[in-house]
Design a protein around this motif. Structure first.
Motif, PDB file in Angstrom:
ATOM      1  N   ALA A  56     -58.025  44.340  32.776  1.00  0.00           N
ATOM      2  CA  ALA A  56     -57.660  45.651  33.310  1.00  0.00           C
ATOM      3  C   ALA A  56     -58.884  46.413  33.805  1.00  0.00           C
ATOM      4  N   GLU A  57     -60.054  46.108  33.239  1.00  0.00           N
ATOM      5  CA  GLU A  57     -61.276  46.820  33.600  1.00  0.00           C
ATOM      6  C   GLU A  57     -62.073  46.139  34.718  1.00  0.00           C
ATOM      7  N   VAL A  58     -62.020  44.797  34.789  1.00  0.00           N
ATOM      8  CA  VAL A  58     -62.914  44.103  35.732  1.00  0.00           C
ATOM      9  C   VAL A  58     -62.189  43.276  36.793  1.00  0.00           C
ATOM     10  N   GLN A  59     -60.910  43.010  36.618  1.00  0.00           N
ATOM     11  CA  GLN A  59     -60.212  42.139  37.571  1.00  0.00           C
ATOM     12  C   GLN A  59     -59.720  42.946  38.774  1.00  0.00           C
ATOM     13  N   ARG A  60     -60.108  42.525  39.965  1.00  0.00           N
ATOM     14  CA  ARG A  60     -59.690  43.210  41.185  1.00  0.00           C
ATOM     15  C   ARG A  60     -58.200  43.018  41.425  1.00  0.00           C
ATOM     16  N   SER A  61     -57.543  44.060  41.891  1.00  0.00           N
ATOM     17  CA  SER A  61     -56.122  43.958  42.228  1.00  0.00           C
ATOM     18  C   SER A  61     -55.935  42.990  43.391  1.00  0.00           C
ATOM     19  N   PRO A  62     -54.810  42.259  43.420  1.00  0.00           N
ATOM     20  CA  PRO A  62     -54.579  41.330  44.535  1.00  0.00           C
ATOM     21  C   PRO A  62     -54.554  42.048  45.878  1.00  0.00           C
ATOM     22  N   ILE A  63     -54.941  41.350  46.909  1.00  0.00           N
ATOM     23  CA  ILE A  63     -54.894  41.896  48.266  1.00  0.00           C
ATOM     24  C   ILE A  63     -53.447  42.214  48.626  1.00  0.00           C
ATOM     25  N   THR A  64     -53.236  43.366  49.245  1.00  0.00           N
ATOM     26  CA  THR A  64     -51.884  43.782  49.616  1.00  0.00           C
ATOM     27  C   THR A  64     -51.480  43.150  50.944  1.00  0.00           C
ATOM     28  N   PRO A  65     -50.371  42.422  50.973  1.00  0.00           N
ATOM     29  CA  PRO A  65     -49.923  41.830  52.247  1.00  0.00           C
ATOM     30  C   PRO A  65     -49.380  42.903  53.177  1.00  0.00           C
ATOM     31  N   PRO A  66     -49.288  42.604  54.470  1.00  0.00           N
ATOM     32  CA  PRO A  66     -48.719  43.601  55.395  1.00  0.00           C
ATOM     33  C   PRO A  66     -47.263  43.902  55.049  1.00  0.00           C
ATOM     34  N   ARG A  67     -46.874  45.164  55.193  1.00  0.00           N
ATOM     35  CA  ARG A  67     -45.512  45.558  54.830  1.00  0.00           C
ATOM     36  C   ARG A  67     -44.474  44.977  55.778  1.00  0.00           C
ATOM     37  N   ARG A  68     -44.816  44.922  57.033  1.00  0.00           N
ATOM     38  CA  ARG A  68     -43.866  44.427  58.014  1.00  0.00           C
ATOM     39  C   ARG A  68     -44.520  43.318  58.831  1.00  0.00           C
ATOM     40  N   ALA A  69     -43.837  42.202  58.914  1.00  0.00           N
ATOM     41  CA  ALA A  69     -44.346  41.097  59.723  1.00  0.00           C
ATOM     42  C   ALA A  69     -43.993  41.341  61.186  1.00  0.00           C
ATOM     43  N   VAL A  70     -44.984  41.215  62.056  1.00  0.00           N
ATOM     44  CA  VAL A  70     -44.784  41.381  63.490  1.00  0.00           C
ATOM     45  C   VAL A  70     -44.922  40.011  64.136  1.00  0.00           C
ATOM     46  N   ALA A 102     -57.294  32.123  26.942  1.00  0.00           N
ATOM     47  CA  ALA A 102     -58.016  33.394  26.832  1.00  0.00           C
ATOM     48  C   ALA A 102     -59.507  33.144  26.589  1.00  0.00           C
ATOM     49  N   ALA A 103     -59.823  32.176  25.717  1.00  0.00           N
ATOM     50  CA  ALA A 103     -61.230  31.863  25.441  1.00  0.00           C
ATOM     51  C   ALA A 103     -61.936  31.349  26.691  1.00  0.00           C
ATOM     52  N   GLU A 104     -61.272  30.476  27.448  1.00  0.00           N
ATOM     53  CA  GLU A 104     -61.859  29.966  28.691  1.00  0.00           C
ATOM     54  C   GLU A 104     -62.120  31.099  29.682  1.00  0.00           C
ATOM     55  N   TRP A 105     -61.144  31.988  29.821  1.00  0.00           N
ATOM     56  CA  TRP A 105     -61.279  33.085  30.778  1.00  0.00           C
ATOM     57  C   TRP A 105     -62.409  34.041  30.367  1.00  0.00           C
ATOM     58  N   LEU A 106     -62.474  34.376  29.085  1.00  0.00           N
ATOM     59  CA  LEU A 106     -63.539  35.260  28.603  1.00  0.00           C
ATOM     60  C   LEU A 106     -64.900  34.596  28.731  1.00  0.00           C
ATOM     61  N   LEU A 107     -64.963  33.286  28.486  1.00  0.00           N
ATOM     62  CA  LEU A 107     -66.217  32.552  28.629  1.00  0.00           C
ATOM     63  C   LEU A 107     -66.697  32.598  30.078  1.00  0.00           C
ATOM     64  N   ALA A 108     -65.781  32.452  31.011  1.00  0.00           N
ATOM     65  CA  ALA A 108     -66.138  32.527  32.429  1.00  0.00           C
ATOM     66  C   ALA A 108     -66.675  33.908  32.788  1.00  0.00           C
ATOM     67  N   ARG A 109     -66.103  34.950  32.186  1.00  0.00           N
ATOM     68  CA  ARG A 109     -66.607  36.298  32.466  1.00  0.00           C
ATOM     69  C   ARG A 109     -68.011  36.486  31.888  1.00  0.00           C
ATOM     70  N   LEU A 110     -68.261  35.951  30.696  1.00  0.00           N
ATOM     71  CA  LEU A 110     -69.594  36.058  30.111  1.00  0.00           C
ATOM     72  C   LEU A 110     -70.638  35.378  30.986  1.00  0.00           C
ATOM     73  N   HIS A 111     -70.234  34.283  31.645  1.00  0.00           N
ATOM     74  CA  HIS A 111     -71.155  33.532  32.497  1.00  0.00           C
ATOM     75  C   HIS A 111     -71.176  34.047  33.932  1.00  0.00           C
ATOM     76  N   ASP A 112     -70.473  35.146  34.191  1.00  0.00           N
ATOM     77  CA  ASP A 112     -70.435  35.754  35.535  1.00  0.00           C
ATOM     78  C   ASP A 112     -70.000  34.764  36.604  1.00  0.00           C
ATOM     79  N   GLU A 113     -69.014  33.932  36.261  1.00  0.00           N
ATOM     80  CA  GLU A 113     -68.521  32.981  37.252  1.00  0.00           C
ATOM     81  C   GLU A 113     -67.814  33.714  38.387  1.00  0.00           C
ATOM     82  N   ALA A 114     -67.855  33.110  39.580  1.00  0.00           N
ATOM     83  CA  ALA A 114     -67.297  33.745  40.773  1.00  0.00           C
ATOM     84  C   ALA A 114     -65.802  33.948  40.634  1.00  0.00           C
ATOM     85  N   GLY A 115     -65.280  34.963  41.295  1.00  0.00           N
ATOM     86  CA  GLY A 115     -63.855  35.229  41.272  1.00  0.00           C
ATOM     87  C   GLY A 115     -63.584  36.682  41.592  1.00  0.00           C
ATOM     88  N   PRO A 116     -62.330  37.082  41.544  1.00  0.00           N
ATOM     89  CA  PRO A 116     -61.976  38.471  41.875  1.00  0.00           C
ATOM     90  C   PRO A 116     -62.265  39.429  40.720  1.00  0.00           C
TER      91      PRO A 116
END
Length: 281
Positions: free
Chosen positions: A99-113, A149-163
């Protein structure tokens, strides 16, 4: 005896204890080997139902052998409790950190043209971003496990790339505290608890300024040592070449000395800032 931060490598070691020994915990439960938090709860419900049936059988001795024959093998409830506690705690921690560090997903366009290539590219990008496997999932029950959860937290400790944003020191300290308790709970449950040394890099010895080390785990009580040994003037015994705080009153006195040293450091820092400001003026 407490200190506020530990090196990330120690927190990472604690999370690896979860990854390395989670299967051992599950194997200790019973032959059914529940796999998720929901299954642990169902297993507990089944155990409670079995106990209730046995109570009814006690009131009707002539049917006791029939009731007993219908009951599953008893669970090792202390192991189930440990599994559930570790899993809930680590998943809750991942929820908080995400909730503190994960970027919100990219918002898709509301209307497809029709024919709008840019809108189509954005929609595809939004779909890939939302499906990114590196994201922590708040509501995907099959992924809300202690190892995930442990894998995900470990990746955050190691500053692995991601959103994600990088962790700050308070978040690292929070992960470290909870990972330590999870690791110790697992080690106690599976019988592999070992003595560990945690360098207190952020809190040097108040008497000589050398590095202090916290020793925890195993069958011995917590202790703190100073690497300077006889060259340190602390009023505690030298054990195996190191000044050692082991008795409760010694650890309390050390905590008080560390707090006083921190206050002196802050006052000296404030005076330096005042002098620098005066020179600048």
């Amino acid at each position: 005896m407490q200190h506020t931060a530990r090196p990330a490598r120690i927190a990472a070691d604690d999370l690896r204890v979860v990854l390395d020994h989670w299967q051992h915990m599950r194997d200790l439960i019973d032959t059914a080997r529940p796999r998720t938090g929901a299954e642990y709860l169902r297993a507990l419900d089944a155990h409670d139902a079995a106990e209730a049936a046995l109570d009814r059988a006690a009131a009707a001795p002539e049917r006791e052998h029939l009731v007993l024959a219908e009951q599953p093998a008893p669970l090792r409830l202390h192991v189930v409790d440990a599994c559930r506690a570790v899993e809930v705690t680590l998943c809750s921690l991942a929820d908080e950190i995400a909730a503190e560090v994960q970027r919100s997903p990219i918002t898709p366009p509301r209307r497809a043209v029709a024919g709008d290539a840019a809108a189509l590219d954005l929609e595809l990008l939004a779909m890939r971003d939302a499906a990114d496997e590196r994201r922590w999932r708040y509501n995907l029950s099959e992924q809300r496990t202690a190892p995930r959860a442990a894998e995900w937290l470990l990746a955050r400790l190691h500053d692995e790339a991601g959103p994600f944003l990088p962790l700050d020191e308070a978040q690292r300290a929070r992960i470290g505290r909870i990972a330590r308790e999870a690791a110790r709970r697992i080690e106690r449950t599976v019988g592999i608890e070992q003595r560990r040394a945690y360098p207190m890099d952020d809190r040097p010895c108040p008497w000589c300024g050398a590095t202090l080390t916290m020793h925890r785990g195993g069958s011995d009580a917590d202790a703190v040592t100073c690497e300077n040994g006889y060259d340190c003037g602390a009023p505690v015994p030298v054990v195996e070449g190191r000044r050692t705080w082991a008795a409760p009153h010694e650890l309390v006195a050390l905590e008080q000395a560390l707090a006083a040293a921190e206050q002196r450091r802050k006052r000296a820092e404030a005076r330096r800032r005042q002098r620098a400001a005066a020179r600048a003026a």
